[in-house]
Design a protein around this motif. Structure first.
Motif, PDB file in Angstrom:
ATOM      1  N   ILE A  40       0.840  -1.202   0.000  1.00  0.00           N
ATOM      2  CA  ILE A  40       0.000   0.000   0.000  1.00  0.00           C
ATOM      3  C   ILE A  40       0.872   1.248   0.000  1.00  0.00           C
ATOM      4  O   ILE A  40       0.612   2.201  -0.739  1.00  0.00           O
ATOM      5  CB  ILE A  40      -0.958  -0.008   1.206  1.00  0.00           C
ATOM      6  CG1 ILE A  40      -2.019  -1.097   1.006  1.00  0.00           C
ATOM      7  CG2 ILE A  40      -1.616   1.360   1.400  1.00  0.00           C
ATOM      8  CD1 ILE A  40      -2.868  -1.350   2.227  1.00  0.00           C
ATOM      9  N   ASP A  41       1.918   1.255   0.816  1.00  0.00           N
ATOM     10  CA  ASP A  41       2.828   2.404   0.842  1.00  0.00           C
ATOM     11  C   ASP A  41       3.453   2.632  -0.526  1.00  0.00           C
ATOM     12  O   ASP A  41       3.536   3.773  -1.001  1.00  0.00           O
ATOM     13  CB  ASP A  41       3.936   2.199   1.876  1.00  0.00           C
ATOM     14  CG  ASP A  41       3.478   2.466   3.297  1.00  0.00           C
ATOM     15  OD1 ASP A  41       2.419   3.103   3.491  1.00  0.00           O
ATOM     16  OD2 ASP A  41       4.198   2.039   4.222  1.00  0.00           O
ATOM     17  N   LEU A  42       3.894   1.559  -1.179  1.00  0.00           N
ATOM     18  CA  LEU A  42       4.508   1.689  -2.503  1.00  0.00           C
ATOM     19  C   LEU A  42       3.502   2.202  -3.519  1.00  0.00           C
ATOM     20  O   LEU A  42       3.823   3.058  -4.345  1.00  0.00           O
ATOM     21  CB  LEU A  42       5.076   0.345  -2.954  1.00  0.00           C
ATOM     22  CG  LEU A  42       6.348  -0.112  -2.253  1.00  0.00           C
ATOM     23  CD1 LEU A  42       6.705  -1.536  -2.669  1.00  0.00           C
ATOM     24  CD2 LEU A  42       7.496   0.834  -2.570  1.00  0.00           C
ATOM     25  N   ARG A  43       2.279   1.683  -3.461  1.00  0.00           N
ATOM     26  CA  ARG A  43       1.245   2.112  -4.405  1.00  0.00           C
ATOM     27  C   ARG A  43       0.919   3.585  -4.210  1.00  0.00           C
ATOM     28  O   ARG A  43       0.809   4.337  -5.171  1.00  0.00           O
ATOM     29  CB  ARG A  43      -0.006   1.254  -4.237  1.00  0.00           C
ATOM     30  CG  ARG A  43      -1.069   1.560  -5.286  1.00  0.00           C
ATOM     31  CD  ARG A  43      -2.338   0.805  -5.050  1.00  0.00           C
ATOM     32  NE  ARG A  43      -2.974   1.410  -3.877  1.00  0.00           N
ATOM     33  CZ  ARG A  43      -3.818   0.776  -3.084  1.00  0.00           C
ATOM     34  NH1 ARG A  43      -4.114  -0.479  -3.297  1.00  0.00           N
ATOM     35  NH2 ARG A  43      -4.361   1.392  -2.052  1.00  0.00           N
ATOM     36  N   GLU A  44       0.759   4.002  -2.970  1.00  0.00           N
ATOM     37  CA  GLU A  44       0.442   5.402  -2.701  1.00  0.00           C
ATOM     38  C   GLU A  44       1.588   6.312  -3.128  1.00  0.00           C
ATOM     39  O   GLU A  44       1.363   7.391  -3.667  1.00  0.00           O
ATOM     40  CB  GLU A  44       0.117   5.595  -1.221  1.00  0.00           C
ATOM     41  CG  GLU A  44      -1.172   4.924  -0.791  1.00  0.00           C
ATOM     42  CD  GLU A  44      -2.381   5.404  -1.566  1.00  0.00           C
ATOM     43  OE1 GLU A  44      -2.549   6.622  -1.744  1.00  0.00           O
ATOM     44  OE2 GLU A  44      -3.162   4.545  -2.019  1.00  0.00           O
ATOM     45  N   SER A  45       2.809   5.869  -2.908  1.00  0.00           N
ATOM     46  CA  SER A  45       3.966   6.655  -3.329  1.00  0.00           C
ATOM     47  C   SER A  45       3.991   6.779  -4.850  1.00  0.00           C
ATOM     48  O   SER A  45       4.261   7.854  -5.389  1.00  0.00           O
ATOM     49  CB  SER A  45       5.251   5.990  -2.832  1.00  0.00           C
ATOM     50  OG  SER A  45       6.378   6.680  -3.302  1.00  0.00           O
ATOM     51  N   ALA A  46       3.699   5.682  -5.538  1.00  0.00           N
ATOM     52  CA  ALA A  46       3.678   5.701  -6.997  1.00  0.00           C
ATOM     53  C   ALA A  46       2.582   6.629  -7.511  1.00  0.00           C
ATOM     54  O   ALA A  46       2.779   7.364  -8.483  1.00  0.00           O
ATOM     55  CB  ALA A  46       3.476   4.294  -7.541  1.00  0.00           C
ATOM     56  N   LYS A  47       1.423   6.621  -6.844  1.00  0.00           N
ATOM     57  CA  LYS A  47       0.336   7.515  -7.258  1.00  0.00           C
ATOM     58  C   LYS A  47       0.745   8.970  -7.105  1.00  0.00           C
ATOM     59  O   LYS A  47       0.455   9.793  -7.963  1.00  0.00           O
ATOM     60  CB  LYS A  47      -0.916   7.257  -6.411  1.00  0.00           C
ATOM     61  CG  LYS A  47      -1.684   6.036  -6.807  1.00  0.00           C
ATOM     62  CD  LYS A  47      -2.930   5.920  -5.934  1.00  0.00           C
ATOM     63  CE  LYS A  47      -3.741   4.707  -6.263  1.00  0.00           C
ATOM     64  NZ  LYS A  47      -4.928   4.601  -5.401  1.00  0.00           N
ATOM     65  N   ARG A  48       1.415   9.298  -5.997  1.00  0.00           N
ATOM     66  CA  ARG A  48       1.846  10.679  -5.795  1.00  0.00           C
ATOM     67  C   ARG A  48       2.862  11.086  -6.855  1.00  0.00           C
ATOM     68  O   ARG A  48       2.798  12.175  -7.404  1.00  0.00           O
ATOM     69  CB  ARG A  48       2.432  10.855  -4.390  1.00  0.00           C
ATOM     70  CG  ARG A  48       1.386  10.892  -3.302  1.00  0.00           C
ATOM     71  CD  ARG A  48       1.993  11.297  -1.976  1.00  0.00           C
ATOM     72  NE  ARG A  48       3.013  10.376  -1.504  1.00  0.00           N
ATOM     73  CZ  ARG A  48       2.772   9.307  -0.758  1.00  0.00           C
ATOM     74  NH1 ARG A  48       1.552   9.000  -0.400  1.00  0.00           N
ATOM     75  NH2 ARG A  48       3.762   8.527  -0.377  1.00  0.00           N
ATOM     76  N   THR A  49       3.796  10.201  -7.146  1.00  0.00           N
ATOM     77  CA  THR A  49       4.811  10.495  -8.151  1.00  0.00           C
ATOM     78  C   THR A  49       4.167  10.662  -9.522  1.00  0.00           C
ATOM     79  O   THR A  49       4.493  11.584 -10.266  1.00  0.00           O
ATOM     80  CB  THR A  49       5.858   9.366  -8.197  1.00  0.00           C
ATOM     81  OG1 THR A  49       6.455   9.246  -6.912  1.00  0.00           O
ATOM     82  CG2 THR A  49       6.920   9.633  -9.236  1.00  0.00           C
ATOM     83  N   GLU A  50       3.227   9.779  -9.848  1.00  0.00           N
ATOM     84  CA  GLU A  50       2.565   9.854 -11.143  1.00  0.00           C
ATOM     85  C   GLU A  50       1.753  11.135 -11.270  1.00  0.00           C
ATOM     86  O   GLU A  50       1.800  11.801 -12.302  1.00  0.00           O
ATOM     87  CB  GLU A  50       1.644   8.643 -11.329  1.00  0.00           C
ATOM     88  CG  GLU A  50       0.933   8.616 -12.667  1.00  0.00           C
ATOM     89  CD  GLU A  50       0.064   7.396 -12.821  1.00  0.00           C
ATOM     90  OE1 GLU A  50      -0.984   7.521 -13.483  1.00  0.00           O
ATOM     91  OE2 GLU A  50       0.419   6.326 -12.297  1.00  0.00           O
ATOM     92  N   SER A  51       1.031  11.503 -10.228  1.00  0.00           N
ATOM     93  CA  SER A  51       0.217  12.717 -10.314  1.00  0.00           C
ATOM     94  C   SER A  51       1.104  13.957 -10.426  1.00  0.00           C
ATOM     95  O   SER A  51       0.733  14.925 -11.086  1.00  0.00           O
ATOM     96  CB  SER A  51      -0.728  12.829  -9.117  1.00  0.00           C
ATOM     97  OG  SER A  51      -0.020  13.033  -7.926  1.00  0.00           O
TER      98      SER A  51
END
Length: 59
Positions: A40-51
């Protein structure tokens, strides 16, 4: 500082994986929850980076 406040302070610094391991101790469930927390932490981090990269491409 009493034990309860020390524990509360420590818990506040834990990530999802660490919190699962702390609360449930060393069990298979704790390990599974820790792995899920890391994912979950990795996914949320990836979402922030992508946005962030999407917003920069429109600038």
């Amino acid at each position: 500082m009493d034990r309860a406040s020390m524990e509360a302070e420590h818990v506040g610094t834990l990530d999802l994986a660490g919190l699962a391991a702390f609360k449930i101790e060393d069990s298979d469930l704790a390990k599974a929850l820790a792995m899920m927390g890391k994912a979950i932490d990795l996914r949320e981090s990836a979402k922030r980076t992508e946005s962030q990269s999407i917003s920069f491409s429109y600038a």
